[in-house]
Design an enzyme around this catalytic site. Structure first.
Site, PDB file in Angstrom:
ATOM      1  N   ASP A  29      40.086  57.367  29.638  1.00  0.00           N
ATOM      2  CA  ASP A  29      38.932  56.476  29.464  1.00  0.00           C
ATOM      3  C   ASP A  29      37.858  56.753  30.512  1.00  0.00           C
ATOM      4  OD1 ASP A  29      37.600  54.538  28.153  1.00  0.00           O
ATOM      5  OD2 ASP A  29      38.747  52.859  28.954  1.00  0.00           O
ATOM      6  N   ASN A  77      38.078  54.410  16.905  1.00  0.00           N
ATOM      7  CA  ASN A  77      36.968  55.245  17.401  1.00  0.00           C
ATOM      8  C   ASN A  77      35.996  55.700  16.308  1.00  0.00           C
ATOM      9  OD1 ASN A  77      38.852  56.883  20.094  1.00  0.00           O
ATOM     10  ND2 ASN A  77      37.574  55.063  20.140  1.00  0.00           N
TER      11      ASN A  77
END
Ligand code: FPP
Length: 250
Positions: A29, A77
């Protein structure tokens, strides 16, 4: 194998080989934030993120970790801007094409987990090629979670099992944890011992929900593009200091 690229780096002396995690999972991340901090487009963070992942894979191999699983693209996503999704798909494809030779030289066995049917056809073809060419490699097991969602994985396992029950080939009381696991994308891979998440977020984010039951979690504020060997070293020190009880009294 050419010594130039692939010389093994010794395990740091403050780590104990016998207490190394067998399987490390990473949530990579912070790529977007890393790029933004530098006034760069988000995709530059992803591009650098690939190099970081490559280095981590090599480091895992050097230090005796048997398996590395990386969360490259979640089922959520798809909600990102179209250009970013398209960039990521093209990046995965290019990386696979470019890295296959080195994966063979370094004896890496690559696998993909997730709902791969929804990926672009050309990417699926590259995945099939990399998986089949590396399937007999006996070095580190490298798993890439792509269009992966932990809940979706569990639901598809339930559907497969329910179909067997409906067909009369399975009795409900024959369903146990071991047989359930055989229907997960990750069957045959041991559960992660250590989950590392970068950029300070303290969430699992639908990653390996079943498999993570007893994983130790390590969160660092470092953004993924800055995650290096020393950061990994720190994560391993933290892991080795923990007492893993698996719910028992020791
Ligand atoms: C999360 O950062 C990162 C991703 C969704 C993509 C990660 C993918 C790679 C590093 C490429 C891996 C490639 C292969 C072939 C395995 P973010 O964009 O959510 O960052 P932010 O939270 O700062 O916005």
């Amino acid at each position: 194998m050419t010594a130039k690229h692939f010389a093994l780096q010794a395990l740091p002396t403050d780590l104990v080989q016998e207490r190394m995690p067998r399987h490390v999972a990473v949530i990579m991340d912070g790529n977007g934030r890393w790029a933004k901090q530098r006034g760069l487009p988000r995709i530059m963070g992803h591009r650098r993120g690939v190099d970081v992942l490559k280095r981590l894979l090599r480091c895992c191999r050097d230090w005796g970790v048997e398996a590395l699983t990386a969360y490259a693209f979640s089922t959520e996503n798809w909600g990102r801007p179209t250009e970013e999704v398209e960039f990521l798909m093209a990046l995965f494809e290019r990386v696979l094409r470019q890295e296959l030779r080195e994966m063979m030289e370094e004896d890496v066995q690559i696998r993909f987990v997730g709902n791969l049917e929804m990926l672009p056809r050309s990417l699926q073809a590259e995945i099939d090629r990399a998986v089949s060419e590396t399937k007999n490699n006996r070095g580190i097991h490298f798993t890439v979670a792509t269009n992966y969602g932990g809940r979706q994985e569990i639901v598809q396992a339930c559907q497969a099992i329910a179909a067997q029950v409906q067909a009369g080939t399975l009795q409900p009381d024959q369903i146990d944890e071991a047989m359930f696991e055989q229907h997960l994308y990750t069957h045959g891979i041991c559960d992660p011992d250590l989950l590392i998440r970068t950029s300070g977020e303290m969430r699992i984010s639908n990653f390996l929900l079943w498999q993570m039951a007893y994983a130790e979690i390590y969160v660092t504020n470092t953004l993924w593009p800055d995650f290096d060997r020393e950061e990994f070293h720190q994560a391993l020190i933290s892991y080795q200091q923990r007492e893993r009880r698996f719910g028992k009294v020791l």
